[in-house]
Design a protein around this motif. Sequence first.
Motif, PDB file in Angstrom:
ATOM      1  N   GLY A  79       0.818  -1.211   0.000  1.00  0.00           N
ATOM      2  CA  GLY A  79       0.000   0.000   0.000  1.00  0.00           C
ATOM      3  C   GLY A  79       0.847   1.255   0.000  1.00  0.00           C
ATOM      4  O   GLY A  79       2.016   1.247  -0.375  1.00  0.00           O
ATOM      5  N   ASN A  80       0.260   2.342   0.456  1.00  0.00           N
ATOM      6  CA  ASN A  80       0.885   3.671   0.384  1.00  0.00           C
ATOM      7  C   ASN A  80       1.787   4.023   1.564  1.00  0.00           C
ATOM      8  O   ASN A  80       2.171   5.179   1.716  1.00  0.00           O
ATOM      9  N   PHE A  81       2.113   3.073   2.383  1.00  0.00           N
ATOM     10  CA  PHE A  81       2.934   3.366   3.558  1.00  0.00           C
ATOM     11  C   PHE A  81       4.271   4.004   3.177  1.00  0.00           C
ATOM     12  O   PHE A  81       4.696   4.984   3.793  1.00  0.00           O
ATOM     13  N   ALA A  82       4.940   3.467   2.166  1.00  0.00           N
ATOM     14  CA  ALA A  82       6.260   3.987   1.775  1.00  0.00           C
ATOM     15  C   ALA A  82       6.188   5.446   1.348  1.00  0.00           C
ATOM     16  O   ALA A  82       6.973   6.276   1.822  1.00  0.00           O
ATOM     17  N   SER A  83       5.268   5.785   0.471  1.00  0.00           N
ATOM     18  CA  SER A  83       5.170   7.184   0.029  1.00  0.00           C
ATOM     19  C   SER A  83       4.656   8.077   1.154  1.00  0.00           C
ATOM     20  O   SER A  83       5.054   9.241   1.253  1.00  0.00           O
ATOM     21  N   GLY A  84       3.818   7.546   2.029  1.00  0.00           N
ATOM     22  CA  GLY A  84       3.319   8.333   3.159  1.00  0.00           C
ATOM     23  C   GLY A  84       4.416   8.668   4.147  1.00  0.00           C
ATOM     24  O   GLY A  84       4.534   9.812   4.602  1.00  0.00           O
ATOM     25  N   ILE A  85       5.252   7.689   4.483  1.00  0.00           N
ATOM     26  CA  ILE A  85       6.327   7.949   5.438  1.00  0.00           C
ATOM     27  C   ILE A  85       7.393   8.847   4.812  1.00  0.00           C
ATOM     28  O   ILE A  85       8.024   9.642   5.503  1.00  0.00           O
ATOM     29  N   LEU A  86       7.560   8.744   3.483  1.00  0.00           N
ATOM     30  CA  LEU A  86       8.488   9.660   2.807  1.00  0.00           C
ATOM     31  C   LEU A  86       8.013  11.102   2.959  1.00  0.00           C
ATOM     32  O   LEU A  86       8.827  12.006   3.175  1.00  0.00           O
ATOM     33  N   SER A  87       6.725  11.324   2.888  1.00  0.00           N
ATOM     34  CA  SER A  87       6.181  12.668   3.070  1.00  0.00           C
ATOM     35  C   SER A  87       6.565  13.216   4.447  1.00  0.00           C
ATOM     36  O   SER A  87       6.996  14.367   4.579  1.00  0.00           O
ATOM     37  N   SER A  88       6.434  12.393   5.476  1.00  0.00           N
ATOM     38  CA  SER A  88       6.824  12.810   6.831  1.00  0.00           C
ATOM     39  C   SER A  88       8.324  13.024   6.930  1.00  0.00           C
ATOM     40  O   SER A  88       8.789  13.993   7.541  1.00  0.00           O
ATOM     41  N   LEU A  89       9.089  12.134   6.334  1.00  0.00           N
ATOM     42  CA  LEU A  89      10.548  12.245   6.353  1.00  0.00           C
ATOM     43  C   LEU A  89      11.008  13.542   5.688  1.00  0.00           C
ATOM     44  O   LEU A  89      11.885  14.245   6.202  1.00  0.00           O
ATOM     45  N   GLU A  90      10.400  13.872   4.552  1.00  0.00           N
ATOM     46  CA  GLU A  90      10.765  15.108   3.845  1.00  0.00           C
ATOM     47  C   GLU A  90      10.379  16.355   4.639  1.00  0.00           C
ATOM     48  O   GLU A  90      11.063  17.367   4.568  1.00  0.00           O
ATOM     49  N   LEU A  91       9.308  16.279   5.396  1.00  0.00           N
ATOM     50  CA  LEU A  91       8.910  17.397   6.239  1.00  0.00           C
ATOM     51  C   LEU A  91       9.988  17.691   7.285  1.00  0.00           C
ATOM     52  O   LEU A  91      10.287  18.847   7.581  1.00  0.00           O
ATOM     53  N   ILE A  92      10.617  16.650   7.783  1.00  0.00           N
ATOM     54  CA  ILE A  92      11.626  16.789   8.827  1.00  0.00           C
ATOM     55  C   ILE A  92      13.025  17.021   8.246  1.00  0.00           C
ATOM     56  O   ILE A  92      13.763  17.885   8.714  1.00  0.00           O
ATOM     57  N   CYS A  93      13.393  16.267   7.221  1.00  0.00           N
ATOM     58  CA  CYS A  93      14.770  16.283   6.705  1.00  0.00           C
ATOM     59  C   CYS A  93      14.923  16.992   5.364  1.00  0.00           C
ATOM     60  O   CYS A  93      16.044  17.156   4.898  1.00  0.00           O
ATOM     61  N   GLY A  94      13.830  17.377   4.729  1.00  0.00           N
ATOM     62  CA  GLY A  94      13.893  18.006   3.413  1.00  0.00           C
ATOM     63  C   GLY A  94      13.867  16.965   2.307  1.00  0.00           C
ATOM     64  O   GLY A  94      14.038  15.767   2.539  1.00  0.00           O
ATOM     65  N   LYS A  95      13.671  17.432   1.101  1.00  0.00           N
ATOM     66  CA  LYS A  95      13.641  16.548  -0.075  1.00  0.00           C
ATOM     67  C   LYS A  95      15.016  15.924  -0.258  1.00  0.00           C
ATOM     68  O   LYS A  95      16.036  16.535   0.013  1.00  0.00           O
ATOM     69  N   ASN A  96      15.004  14.698  -0.779  1.00  0.00           N
ATOM     70  CA  ASN A  96      16.255  13.996  -1.008  1.00  0.00           C
ATOM     71  C   ASN A  96      16.080  13.131  -2.248  1.00  0.00           C
ATOM     72  O   ASN A  96      15.292  12.185  -2.239  1.00  0.00           O
TER      73      ASN A  96
END
Length: 139
Positions: free
Chosen positions: A11-28
């Motif tokens: 499911g969408n867990f990977a893209s969802g957690i990436l959204s949170s990760l980018e909020l904290i660490c920025g785009k990568n």
Amino acid sequence: MERKLILASHGNFASGILSSLELICGKNDRITTMDAYMAADYNLSEEIKALMDENKGNELIVITDIFGGSVNNEFLNYIHTPSFYLIAGMNLPLLIELVTQLESTDSIPEMIKQALANSTMTIQFCNETIQNEIEEEEF
């Protein structure tokens, strides 16, 4: 050789957690996601093969959602690939640690071991943790 991360889940867990990760660490741009089984005609083996082919020559860390799940099991077929590292149990503290240490580490296996240890400490039963702190303060 570039260092890359693949976040892979049911499911969408990977893209969802990436959204949170980018909020904290920025785009990568070194992070790719794979949201498995989102279409009726989805072929997990083909998708993973394409990701692996696309990342030939890179140091690749794959983080999956569930150890023993189909996504993790399919990546296990590549476990003997040079410069390939597979982690199961994706969570945000783990990803933050990996992303912030990725470029500065001399040893990916050691970085992964340390990130796993550190992220495990962030999993808490808060009721019990707070109660224990209150009891310690009373003494």
